[in-house]
Design an enzyme around this catalytic site. Structure first.
Site, PDB file in Angstrom:
ATOM      1  N   GLU A  11     -73.650 -25.745  56.920  1.00  0.00           N
ATOM      2  CA  GLU A  11     -72.273 -25.539  57.355  1.00  0.00           C
ATOM      3  C   GLU A  11     -71.433 -26.803  57.174  1.00  0.00           C
ATOM      4  O   GLU A  11     -70.286 -26.741  56.754  1.00  0.00           O
ATOM      5  CB  GLU A  11     -72.249 -25.081  58.823  1.00  0.00           C
ATOM      6  N   ASP A  12     -72.040 -27.935  57.508  1.00  0.00           N
ATOM      7  CA  ASP A  12     -71.222 -29.155  57.596  1.00  0.00           C
ATOM      8  C   ASP A  12     -71.407 -30.137  56.441  1.00  0.00           C
ATOM      9  O   ASP A  12     -70.732 -31.148  56.398  1.00  0.00           O
ATOM     10  CB  ASP A  12     -71.580 -29.921  58.890  1.00  0.00           C
TER      11      ASP A  12
END
Ligand code: MN
Length: 494
Positions: A75-76
């Site tokens: 996600e990051d």
């Protein structure tokens, strides 16, 4: 939290986790999150380690712990799910992907409730370990919630934890996780009530510790004389949010002296025979309060919880609750469904526990059914009750009430609380007034309308209930009514 802390916990829990794999996962996560910090100022990797550490404490398997370390990576950061699949295999990739998808959900209050729950269900149906990672993630986020600058965001996360995560943890039999999620969220959701409850407990608890020791010692001596060897005897304090909810109940009405399980003494024994033997010994020692013996061994709670609870006049006549269970029941009560993935020291997962199988039953049904449906049909399907024989309805506050198929609003009222059933006048189903006999469907939100002057349910309701609790209460009301009409005091003059 450092990598060494994590390996120490693994050693402590005697989990078999491949060190090279673990180190590779740690290094991958550390490199990926290298330039990121948490709001607390800590390096981001501290969060990944804390999540993995909780999963180790739940005694979960290697794939879950590795996925916990990697859960925020796709996600990051620039590292993709394909790279994770290549290095750590299909299962770890599926788990991380499931957590990432759940992470994009935003809770926006009741109107989104069913939809959020639906997504949770989908994730669970694919692999329940996704939810377990999400619980560990949420616990650490709540522990560090004070560092978030915006109060609205703190409130939203805490509310979502209480309204969505905690009921699911409860449904999965994870009592300890449910309690922690609620207690960490409570101060952000309702700071005044939280403060008030904490103060109330503090005043009440003052001298309780010494008393608990006294009860424990007497119990130990008596059990020893009767040749019963407890595995453990300990005191447990009621979770603060659960106490707060109990204080709201009409029969308690805020009076903490009426809460008899604020502190309970818990006895863990070898097997069921010892549990019943211990119950007999306790009742011989201290007089039980009438009507307060709950045998959840013979009749487990819907989420599989098993124990015997009894409330007695303990030493000095002081009232205390005692909980009796065997080792396996204790393990299930603490870990719930997570116990399914517990590793024995042999390194093989446990299988075949009846209670856990029961918990998994409805998830499996859901998984089967989910495969056959398109995503957009899902909500509609929730309504046509594909849980073969169970339906899930909600209180206006979002508590999930699990009922048999064909259950009516009357069953719902009794399932929530017997007073609610006794005083029931009508029901608002999904915001609309409906007859009390209305048959409910999964996903319905039911608000029970009551008349506080009523003490008994209407005997004519009997044909419209499916649950034994509702049937029992209504029959009791019928009997009482009959007795009153036969009672000479109620006979009209000739
Ligand atoms: Mn996270």
């Amino acid at each position: 939290m450092t990598f060494d802390d994590l390996t120490a916990t693994i050693k402590n829990e005697r989990l078999r986790i491949d060190r090279d794999m673990l180190r590779l996962a740690y290094e991958t996560a550390e490199r990926a999150h290298k330039d990121q910090t948490r709001q607390s100022g800590e390096p981001y990797i501290a969060h990944s380690l804390a999540v993995a550490n909780t999963l180790v404490q739940l005694r979960l398997d290697e794939e879950t712990v590795i996925a916990g370390l990697l859960h925020d990576v796709p996600e990051d950061t620039a590292v993709t799910i394909d790279e994770i699949r290549k290095d750590f295999g299909e299962t770890v990739a599926t788990l991380v992907d499931g957590v990432t998808k759940l992470g994009t959900l935003k809770y926006r209050g009741m109107e989104r409730y069913v939809e959020n729950l639906r997504k949770m269900f989908i994730a669970m149906a694919q692999d329940i370990r996704v939810i377990l990672i999400k619980f560990a993630d949420r616990l650490h986020n709540l522990e560090t919630l004070s560092h978030l600058p915006r109060p609205e965001k703190r409130y939203r996360i805490a509310l979502e934890s209480i309204e969505i995560y905690a009921p699911i943890a409860n449904r999965l039999g994870m009592g300890e996780i449910k309690g922690r999620l609620e207690d960490l969220s409570f101060p952000y959701v309702d700071p005044n009530s939280y403060e008030r409850t904490v103060r109330l407990v503090g005043d009440q608890l003052g001298d309780v510790t010494g008393y608990i020791d006294e009860v424990k010692n007497e119990l130990r001596t008596e059990l020893r004389e009767r040749r019963i060897k407890p595995i453990d005897i300990h005191g447990r304090q009621k979770h603060i949010y659960s106490l707060y909810k109990k204080l709201q109940r009409p029969d308690i009405a805020g009076d903490i002296t009426k809460v008899h399980d604020l502190v309970a003494v818990r006895i863990i024994l070898k097997d069921i025979e010892d549990c019943y033997a211990a119950l007999g010994i306790i009742h011989g020692l201290w007089r039980p309060l009438p009507g307060r013996i709950k045998d959840y061994i013979a009749q487990p709670k819907p989420n599989g919880y098993q124990s015997i609870h009894t409330t007695v006049f303990g030493p000095g006549g002081r009232i205390i609750e005692i909980q009796i269970r065997d080792k396996d029941m204790h393990n299930d009560a603490e870990y719930g469904i997570a116990a399914h993935w517990h590793y024995e020291e042999t390194g093989k997962p446990k299988t075949g526990r009846v209670a856990v199988d029961r918990k998994l039953g409805w998830v499996r049904e859901l998984a089967e059914w989910q495969k056959e449906l398109e995503n957009e049909q899902y909500l509609e399907a929730l309504r046509i009750d594909a849980f073969s024989n169970r339906i899930f309805c909600f209180t206006p506050k979002g508590d999930v009430i699990d009922l048999p198929e064909g259950a009516s609003a009357i069953d719902f009222a009794f399932a929530v609380h017997s007073d609610l059933g006794n005083q029931m006048m009508g029901a608002r189903v999904n915001g609309k007034f409906e007859p009390v006999a209305t048959v409910l469907r999964s996903g319905d939100v039911i608000e029970v309308v009551i008349d506080r002057n009523r003490v008994r349910p209407n005997p004519d309701w009997l044909p419209f209930v499916k649950t034994s609790i509702a049937r029992e209460r209504i029959r009791k009301a019928q009997r009482e009514e009959r007795d009153e009409t036969n009672d000479p005091r109620f006979k009209p003059d000739d």
